[in-house]
Each structure stands twice: as C-alpha cells, then as structure tokens.
Design a protein around this motif. Sequence first.
Motif, PDB file in Angstrom:
ATOM      1  N   UNK A  88     -35.995  -3.277  -4.361  1.00 18.93           N
ATOM      2  CA  UNK A  88     -36.067  -1.984  -4.761  1.00 18.93           C
ATOM      3  C   UNK A  88     -35.610  -0.981  -3.589  1.00 18.93           C
ATOM      4  N   UNK A  89     -34.742  -0.260  -4.026  1.00 15.39           N
ATOM      5  CA  UNK A  89     -33.852   0.766  -2.995  1.00 15.39           C
ATOM      6  C   UNK A  89     -34.970   1.681  -2.493  1.00 15.39           C
ATOM      7  N   UNK A  90     -34.948   1.784  -1.240  1.00 12.83           N
ATOM      8  CA  UNK A  90     -35.948   2.690  -0.816  1.00 12.83           C
ATOM      9  C   UNK A  90     -35.119   4.060  -0.504  1.00 12.83           C
ATOM     10  N   UNK A  91     -35.319   5.227  -1.226  1.00 13.58           N
ATOM     11  CA  UNK A  91     -34.794   6.399  -1.492  1.00 13.58           C
ATOM     12  C   UNK A  91     -33.469   6.161  -2.050  1.00 13.58           C
ATOM     13  N   UNK A  92     -32.284   6.641  -1.159  1.00 15.04           N
ATOM     14  CA  UNK A  92     -30.954   6.300  -1.409  1.00 15.04           C
ATOM     15  C   UNK A  92     -30.556   4.969  -1.118  1.00 15.04           C
ATOM     16  N   UNK A  93     -31.524   4.340  -0.649  1.00 15.11           N
ATOM     17  CA  UNK A  93     -30.881   2.920  -0.148  1.00 15.11           C
ATOM     18  C   UNK A  93     -30.155   2.954   1.165  1.00 15.11           C
TER      19      UNK A  93
END
Length: 305
Positions: A268-273
């Motif tokens: 899962x990307x955290x925020x914008x990745x």
Amino acid sequence: MKEKGGEYIWFDGKFVKWEDAKVPVYTHAMHYGTAVFEGIRGYGAGGNIFVFRLKEHMERLHRSAGVYSFSLKHTVKELADATVELLQKNKMKESVYIRPLTFVGMHGIDLNVTTNSPTHTIIIAFPFAKYFKEGGISACVSSWRRINDQTTPPLAKAAGNYLNSILATQESRRNGYDESIMLDIAGNVSEASGENLFLVRNKKIYTPFFADSALEGITRDTAMTIARSMGYTVTERPIPRAELYMADEIFLTGTAAEIIPVTSVDGHAVGTGKEGPVSKSVRQAYEKVVTGGVKEHMDWLTPVW
C-alpha cells in the motif's frame, strides 16, 4: 562492515590492536547472548567529527546493564572520554559508527548471572555512511511479534533481543521489502526491526509508547524534540495495524537509519508514495542538528578534534 574500521579497539580500559582483541570461545555471551550494547554515530563536518548524544547513549548502556545485573566497571564519563580518545587514536576524520558493548565473560555455563559475574566492555568504531537507500523504503508487517516486557524487556538494549529482529528482517527481505514493521503482543504497532516508528495524519505526529514494546530510542527522542520545536503536535499512543494503511506519512528513526521515510507498507502506498512534507522537514532539521548547524542543540554534540 566486514573489515576492521580502525587499527585500535578500546577493551576494558586499554587500547588494543584489532587483531589482538580476542575472547575465549567459552565466553558466556557467545552461548547465551548475555550482552548489552549501544549504537552511536559520529558525523564528519567542517574538518571535525561530532559524536551525537554520546552521554545519553552511555547512560542507556548503564541502564540496560542494570536490568540484567551486569557489572559495568566504567562510568559514563570514562566511556565517553574513551570513545573520543579511540577516534583520535584511529585518526578518524570521517563519519563513523561507534559500538560500545558490555558482555559476560568466563562465568561458566549456568544462567545465574549476578553483579559478581565477570564482565568486559569494548568500544569499536568504523567509517559509516548511509544504512538505507535515500528517498524512502518499503516495509511489510512482520508475522513475528515484537518481544514483550512479560518475557524479555524491550527497554534494555540487549544483544539477545535482536534475534527477534533478525527473524523479522529475514522475512521482509525474502518477500522483497526493505524493512519490517513489528506488532506488539496485543496487535498494535511496536517498531521496525531496528528503528522506532512515527506516523503522520493531518500533520499531527503519532508514535507508539514504551508499553507497546518500543525501545526508548535516543533518535526517537531527538525527532520528537525537533518536531515539537517546529510546532508539530507529537503524541505517544497505541497505533493499530490498519492505521499504517491510512497514514499520510510514516518515517523511522534510529542511530543507523537516522530518519528515513517509509513509502509503502504491505504494497500500500503511504500518502503519495514519496517522502511527505512533515517527514522531510524533521529529517532536514535533524541533519542540521547532528552536523553542528543548530546552536540550540550544540550540547548534544561532542567534538573529537
């Protein structure tokens, strides 16, 4: 670090050559993990080396030894002075990693370690730059739970504790991740395999408390102090696993890792990745502090030269 970092090691109050620093195979710590240690950084800047929060690290070494009733024969000041002298003797001028370690020696094979058991203390230093790649790392939640105070006290920085972290690290690397995040026995976020964890939501910063089996990290404390001085709200509280997937930002703190953003968790990307603005601002402020760029925190630095 697979080769010697300097010609000399500090060993029980004396400077000995790397190749002469030997212990018997019967050493208790080799069989049972009866050792406590610290990780300390020295940052090269302006032709000098600044050792970061040296006194606090040696104080924690004493606290860890006390938990296991190890006799530590040298005072905090003696250990701090020995560290500076070791770097000078090894003529080090670049950024270094420093490893003090106190271990039980020829005690025998029984488990009744007491304050009368023979102990030794060494300090090793070697050149050291970045631990993780810059820009951010991927992490997974480990299937291995973090050690718990009911079994093995996480607040003591003991060598044996890190077998738990090794299992988590091996699992993460086998599955293609850079790092692991460990949950405590209740299923809340504890820390990474060797770093404390911070989570950002709506520009507010959260981190697990010690009751969640987190280490009393010195870089953790530094990051909290810096963040609060910048106006951020920092709260210690339980963090459920699902909140990792809802975070705007996540970053880790530790002596070796320094401050590093986590850009994805379990895919899962955290925020914008990418590294977020809060993490970036704290990291950049930290980098200034450790290299002597912030007058208010010069008391955290011990110059070598």
